[in-house]
Design an enzyme around this catalytic site. Structure first.
Site: not given
Ligand code: EPZ
Length: 423
Positions: A22-23, A93, A117, A122-126, A306, A399
């Site tokens: 999946k990932n 995400r 979540c 889980r920021p997306v700043d990077q 995970d 999922r």
């Protein structure tokens, strides 16, 4: 809403085929936006998250159709308005990863922020800082990232503050079509990042160093089309191996890259399991109660976050005390109160450290799935427990675990899926 009914207490034995990861599939699907030429992807797992990503791609104008059980044909020849709405991004995400490819193709894009979540903020700043380094001007308005690269993306040296899988993938995709040279430092080394780099290279991208902390990319003007098979899912494989060990059975996962399972197999051996590795298969057998094993999660090649919940389910049955430290996410112990319902003895020292005191047996119970991997830890506990268990909120499992009920049955599990009774 569906639920799973399991009758535990019997060892799992047999061979289980492993699906595509999946990932790896999710970022590769996003990367299809980068090329006008047709792409065919093989070994795509038919999971809810994959369907969500395909819905978003179709919304963006991509033609996408299943040609076979695990084969998807895509064409992003002509794109629609590059806007990814909240409704499609908030549920998953990985859909945020379309931002970079849309900028490369269209020069502008508007993509909803994914939000937090259950497992952490889980920021997306990077992702955003990196895109800015590649020449993107962006602002956040009303929960959306509005981004422009009017003069195109241009290569840069980017040192990431934090090892991030999604961030590395996002910048890899954007840099593949930027003008000039990009260096990503402190990049994630996960096999899924490597798979994305291999896919991009198949389309004509020039990338070196994937799988190390330093990736170099020489941008190209156009990417071609191509055919590509997604790598096998190491997390799914680890989950079934742990189910085999916890039920004191013998499970073979077939169609894997054993090297990707290194940290998990080491811990299984430490727990007393016999591990046999072949070219594309791994067998794990455990006859007695597991020995206690302590672990801390870490970016690859460390122990995967995970697989933390699934390993904890095994530790619940150990002959002593195991310590589990979660270093990647700040809130990934939601399975703890649910595992306790089976009779597990787990105490939290703080939000990231759990102490698991093994017990000789677990007893079946009704429980609730809270997130994807936590759900599988409940499956493991239920399979190892005496008597019947009912796991509610199966949509979490859908999922990420393809054909789970069938695969478990193939290993001899007594498991049925049914509609939850009303109320
Ligand atoms: C990927 O998520 C996986 N998802 C996750 O799988 C996995 O748990 C995670 O990597 C870690 O291995 C997909 O690949 C689709 P990160 P991702 O960016 O990319 C922080 C599963 O069960 N961070 O490596 O979102 C972040 O908050 C899932 O299949 C920042 O601070 O993870 C986290 O603490 C769930 N700023 C840490 O880094 C950023 O800009 C690692 O996150 C980005 C991340």
């Amino acid at each position: 809403m569906d639920q799973l009914v399991l009758e535990g207490g019997r060892p799992l034995t047999g061979v289980v085929p492993v699906s595509g990861a999946k990932n790896a599939a999710l970022p590769v699907l996003a990367a299809c936006l980068l090329t006008e030429a047709p792409v065919v992807l093989e070994r795509v797992p038919a999971l809810q998250d994959v369907h969500t990503q395909l819905s978003l791609l179709r919304h963006l104008g991509v033609g996408a159709s299943w040609q076979d059980d695990e084969v998807v044909a895509l064409s992003a020849a002509a794109l629609a308005e590059p806007v990814a709405p909240y409704e499609l991004v908030r549920t998953m995400r990985a859909s945020f990863l379309v931002l970079g490819p849309l900028l490369a193709r269209c020069g502008h894009a508007e993509v909803s922020l994914p939000g937090g979540c259950a497992i952490g903020a889980r920021p997306v700043d990077q992702h955003l800082v990196g895109l800015q380094r590649l020449g993107v001007a962006l602002e956040v308005v009303g929960g959306y990232v509005r981004a422009r690269a009017p003069r195109g993306l241009r290569g840069a040296r980017i040192v990431m503050n934090q090892v991030t899988v999604g961030g590395t993938e996002h910048l890899l995709m954007a840099a593949a079509c930027a003008r000039g040279h990009t260096v990503l430092e402190n990049a994630a080394e996960e096999p899924e990042v490597v798979d994305l780099a291999r896919f991009l290279r198949r389309l004509g991208a020039r990338i070196e160093g994937e799988g190390t902390a330093r990736i170099e990319i020489e941008g190209v003007e156009h990417l071609e089309g191509g055919r590509f098979a997604i790598l096998p899912d190491r997390i799914e494989a680890a989950s079934y191996l742990l189910a085999g060990a916890a039920t004191r059975g013998r499970v073979t996962v077939q169609g894997v890259v054993p090297a990707h399972l290194g940290a998990v197999l080491d811990k299984l051996e430490e727990a007393g399991a016999r591990v046999d590795v072949e070219a594309e298969a791994v067998t794990v057998a455990l006859e007695d109660r597991p020995r206690p094993v302590s672990l801390r999660t870490a970016p690859y090649p460390g122990f995967p976050t995970d697989v933390q919940a699934q390993f904890m389910a095994l530790a619940c049955l150990a002959t002593g005390v195991s310590r589990v430290r979660e270093t990647v996410f700040e809130n990934r112990f939601m399975h703890v109160p649910e595992l306790a319902r089976f009779g597990a003895q787990i105490s939290l020292e703080d939000a990231r450290s759990a102490v698991v005191t093994g017990v000789p047996k677990l007893v079946g119970a009704p429980v609730m799935a809270t997130d994807l991997r936590a759900s599988f830890s409940l499956v493991i506990a239920a399979l190892a427990a005496e008597g019947e268990s009912i796991i509610d909120r199966l949509y979490h499992m859908d999922r990420g675990y393809a054909a789970m009920t069938e695969k478990l049955r193939g290993l001899g599990a007594q498991v049925a899926r049914r509609k939850a009774p009303p109320g």
